[in-house]
Scaffold this active site. Sequence first.
Site, PDB file in Angstrom:
ATOM      1  N   SER A 191       0.824  -1.204   0.000  1.00 41.57           N
ATOM      2  CA  SER A 191       0.000   0.000   0.000  1.00 41.57           C
ATOM      3  C   SER A 191       0.862   1.260   0.000  1.00 41.57           C
ATOM      4  CB  SER A 191      -0.964  -0.052   1.186  1.00 41.57           C
ATOM      5  OG  SER A 191      -1.996   0.895   1.057  1.00 41.57           O
ATOM      6  N   HIS A 205      -7.993  -5.198   0.056  1.00 38.24           N
ATOM      7  CA  HIS A 205      -6.796  -4.428   0.373  1.00 38.24           C
ATOM      8  C   HIS A 205      -6.467  -4.624   1.860  1.00 38.24           C
ATOM      9  CE1 HIS A 205      -4.151  -0.909  -0.548  1.00 38.24           C
ATOM     10  NE2 HIS A 205      -4.180  -0.792   0.766  1.00 38.24           N
ATOM     11  N   ASP A 222     -10.252  -4.465  -4.394  1.00 39.33           N
ATOM     12  CA  ASP A 222      -9.426  -3.354  -3.924  1.00 39.33           C
ATOM     13  C   ASP A 222      -9.663  -2.146  -4.822  1.00 39.33           C
ATOM     14  OD1 ASP A 222      -7.448  -1.606  -3.090  1.00 39.33           O
ATOM     15  OD2 ASP A 222      -5.777  -2.970  -3.504  1.00 39.33           O
TER      16      ASP A 222
END
Length: 259
Positions: free
Chosen positions: A106, A230, A200
Site C-alpha cells: 500500500s 486491500h 481493492d
Amino acid sequence: MTRADGSTLNARLYRPLDSPGDDELPLLIYFHGGGWCVGDLESYDVLCRELANGSGCAVLSIDYRLAPENPFPAAVEDAIFSIEWAAEQASLLGIDRGRIALGGDSAGGNLSIVGALLARERASVTIRFMFLVYPSTEIASDRPSRQLFDQGYLLDRESLEWFYGHYLPAGDEEDWRASPMRAPSLAGLPPILLVTAECDPLADDCMAFAERVRAEGGEVEHVAVDGVVHGFITLGQFFPEATYAVDRIAAELRRAVQR
C-alpha cells in the site's frame, strides 16, 4: 539511523533463523502500509520475520515518519535516506550492498517505487529487485475499481480521502513523489513482483502502473489474488491467501537476490 541534521530514524533489522551471524546476506528494505498515517514496526513484525526466514535475506523494516504530524514529503525523505544509509552501512548490517531489494504494501509500496526512482535519479544505490503489494501509484484516479469497491471492502472512499488529506494537506497529488504514475519516466526500475487484491479500489491503478513499466522496458510479474481485500497480506490468521502470497514473495525474492 542518524541523519545529517542529527535527528534519527528507527528501524528493525531481522536475520533468518538459520543464518550464521557472520554471513553477508542480501537485504530487503521494507516499508509498511497504513496510508502514510498508521502502522509501525510492531504491526509488521510477523510479516518481516516470515519474509526473512522464507527468503534468506536480512530485512530492514523502516519506521518512517507518519502524517499528519509529518506530512509529505517526510516519508519520501525517510525512504531514500534509509536506502542510501543501508548501502553505506553494509558492513555494520552484515549485508551485501550489491544485493539490495525493496518491498512494501500500500503506502509502503508507494515509498518503494519512489525510493527506487530517487535512487536511480541520484545513481546512489542499485536496487536488485522490488516487490509491491497493492501499492498506491496514483492519488487522483477515476479508474473503474475506484468506484466498484468504494464501499464495503475495508479500504473505502472515505478512508482513501482521509489518508490522502492527512498525507497531502498542501494538495501535492500531482507531484510524482506522491503519485509515481506521474513520474516523467519509469524506465530503469528493477524487476518487479506485483501482488494485487481482487476487491481493492486501487487494483486498476496498480495494473495501469504495471502496463506503463512494461511499455518503458521494465519487467513486471503480476500475482492476482482472488477474493481478498486491500490489507490482506498481514491477515494470515483470517486469509489463507495471505500465506500463499507471502510464500510466493519470499520465493521470488530469494531467486532474485542470489549471487
